[in-house]
Write an enzyme that holds these catalytic residues in place. Structure first.
Site, PDB file in Angstrom:
ATOM      1  N   GLU A   1      -5.945 -10.484   4.110  1.00 36.77           N
ATOM      2  CA  GLU A   1      -5.330 -11.265   5.276  1.00 36.77           C
ATOM      3  C   GLU A   1      -6.549 -11.948   5.838  1.00 36.77           C
ATOM      4  O   GLU A   1      -6.380 -13.514   5.978  1.00 36.77           O
ATOM      5  CB  GLU A   1      -4.270 -10.693   5.933  1.00 36.77           C
TER       6      GLU A   1
ATOM      7  N   CYS B   1       3.717 -13.944   3.048  1.00 35.91           N
ATOM      8  CA  CYS B   1       4.739 -13.763   4.188  1.00 35.91           C
ATOM      9  C   CYS B   1       4.849 -15.142   4.947  1.00 35.91           C
ATOM     10  O   CYS B   1       3.450 -15.740   5.233  1.00 35.91           O
ATOM     11  CB  CYS B   1       4.354 -12.522   5.194  1.00 35.91           C
TER      12      CYS B   1
ATOM     13  N   ASN C   1      -1.468  -1.405   8.738  1.00 39.09           N
ATOM     14  CA  ASN C   1      -0.139  -1.454   9.791  1.00 39.09           C
ATOM     15  C   ASN C   1       0.096  -0.030  10.020  1.00 39.09           C
ATOM     16  O   ASN C   1       0.370   0.447  10.916  1.00 39.09           O
ATOM     17  CB  ASN C   1       1.101  -1.818   8.784  1.00 39.09           C
TER      18      ASN C   1
ATOM     19  N   HIS D   1       0.951  -1.340   0.056  1.00 38.79           N
ATOM     20  CA  HIS D   1      -0.184   0.007  -0.148  1.00 38.79           C
ATOM     21  C   HIS D   1       0.756   1.264   0.124  1.00 38.79           C
ATOM     22  O   HIS D   1       0.996   2.039   0.839  1.00 38.79           O
ATOM     23  CB  HIS D   1      -0.866  -0.057   1.384  1.00 38.79           C
TER      24      HIS D   1
ATOM     25  N   HIS E   1     -10.623  -7.421   5.376  1.00 38.85           N
ATOM     26  CA  HIS E   1      -9.025  -7.305   5.100  1.00 38.85           C
ATOM     27  C   HIS E   1      -8.582  -8.426   4.500  1.00 38.85           C
ATOM     28  O   HIS E   1      -9.131  -9.639   4.618  1.00 38.85           O
ATOM     29  CB  HIS E   1      -8.419  -6.995   6.247  1.00 38.85           C
TER      30      HIS E   1
ATOM     31  N   SER F   1      -2.851   1.304   4.112  1.00 39.88           N
ATOM     32  CA  SER F   1      -2.174   0.328   4.993  1.00 39.88           C
ATOM     33  C   SER F   1      -2.729   0.104   6.287  1.00 39.88           C
ATOM     34  O   SER F   1      -2.311   1.317   7.003  1.00 39.88           O
ATOM     35  CB  SER F   1      -0.532   0.526   4.809  1.00 39.88           C
TER      36      SER F   1
ATOM     37  N   HIS G   1       0.063 -10.719   2.432  1.00 43.46           N
ATOM     38  CA  HIS G   1      -0.933 -11.118   3.088  1.00 43.46           C
ATOM     39  C   HIS G   1      -1.811 -12.473   2.612  1.00 43.46           C
ATOM     40  O   HIS G   1      -2.634 -12.636   3.292  1.00 43.46           O
ATOM     41  CB  HIS G   1      -1.844  -9.986   3.680  1.00 43.46           C
TER      42      HIS G   1
HETATM   43  S1  SF4 Z   1       3.512  -7.285   9.027  1.00 39.94           S
HETATM   44 FE1  SF4 Z   1       4.565  -9.296   9.858  1.00 39.94          FE
HETATM   45  S2  SF4 Z   1       3.247 -10.870   9.108  1.00 39.94           S
HETATM   46 FE2  SF4 Z   1       2.600  -9.017   7.955  1.00 39.94          FE
HETATM   47  S3  SF4 Z   1       3.872  -9.141   5.902  1.00 39.94           S
HETATM   48 FE3  SF4 Z   1       4.921  -7.885   7.539  1.00 39.94          FE
HETATM   49  S4  SF4 Z   1       6.366  -9.282   8.602  1.00 39.94           S
HETATM   50 FE4  SF4 Z   1       4.983 -10.429   7.447  1.00 39.94          FE
END
Ligand code: SF4
Length: 244
Positions: A127, A97, A221, A42, A125, A219, A75
């Site tokens: 994932e 991943c 994250n 993203h 999402h 994203s 993901h």
């Molecule tokens: S956040 Fe962690 S689980 Fe997700 S892609 Fe990155 S390393 Fe892998």
């Protein structure tokens, strides 16, 4: 102005691995078209670089012509999508991943043993959708403490997290689930990279006056890092580019 750079700033291992794989695939393609199933990251700037290398984004396996190369992003995808890619006779480069692969296997293993999987994460999402498929799409997903009350009854449940979940929220939700069901297995599958970044933001929040999170607006994250900054009372800016 003093600027403190987070030690853990930058791509996580899984995303870096996936992006490197796409660039490598683009270099070695031998005239085959290369696609990623959804944006590999993203981050519009990296996507622009990939576009310059001729890598295109598709949203559905149906869009990939036979013989082309399709990269699965970090993901992961559902089993149904994997099957559809196989039927399309394309070359699949699986950049899921390894940490997501572990959660997929955990869900599969416990579902086969009769556990009801509960994924703490965002239902829509990719994932989480992928993870659900490892329990024949029967896994439940919850994103807040309130949602626990409306979960159906079950004999035994498995609790895991979307790898980029807010770890403190995951722990709170897991505690509530433990009170609601008799047999509960909890695996904190929040990824280490996520954990370290979130904890670093919490620590930095005590030392700085403002927080700038640089990362894609789509994203999960980076959105969660910005959310943690705001919750800590910091003036928080989530930006994608230098201009912003
Ligand atoms: S956040 Fe962690 S689980 Fe997700 S892609 Fe990155 S390393 Fe892998």
């Amino acid at each position: 102005m003093r600027i403190c750079l987070a030690k853990k700033a930058g791509f996580c291992m899984g995303v870096k691995r996936a992006v490197d794989l796409v660039f490598k695939t683009a270099r070695q393609r031998k005239n085959r078209p290369v696609f990623t199933l959804g944006p590999i990251i993203h981050n519009p700037q990296v996507l622009h670089l990939l576009e310059k290398q001729g890598v295109k984004i598709i949203e559905d396996p149906e869009q990939a012509p036979p013989g082309s190369i399709v990269v699965i992003r970090a993901h992961g995808v559902s089993l149904e999508i994997k099957n559809r890619l196989t039927q399309k006779k394309v070359v699949v480069i699986d950049a899921t991943c390894p940490r997501v692969l572990k959660v997929q296997q955990l869900i599969k293993q416990y579902y086969q043993k009769g556990y009801q999987p509960i994924i703490v994460g965002e239902r829509e999402h990719p994932e989480v959708k992928g993870l659900c498929s490892y329990a024949q799409n029967q896994a439940w997903s919850v994103g807040s403490e309130e949602e626990i009350k409306s979960l159906p009854q079950a004999q035994k449940v498995l609790v895991v997290a979307q790898t980029t979940q807010n770890e403190r929220l995951f722990k709170k939700i897991a505690e509530l689930i433990k009170k609601r069901y008799l047999e509960v297995k909890v695996f904190n599958t929040v990824c280490n990279s996520t954990h370290e970044r979130q904890e670093e933001v919490r620590k930095m929040a005590k030392k700085v006056e403002a927080l700038v999170v640089v990362g894609g607006k789509m994203s999960g994250n980076t959105r969660r890092l910005a959310q943690i900054g705001s919750e800590a009372g910091l003036k928080t800016y989530h930006i994608e580019t230098e201009d912003e």
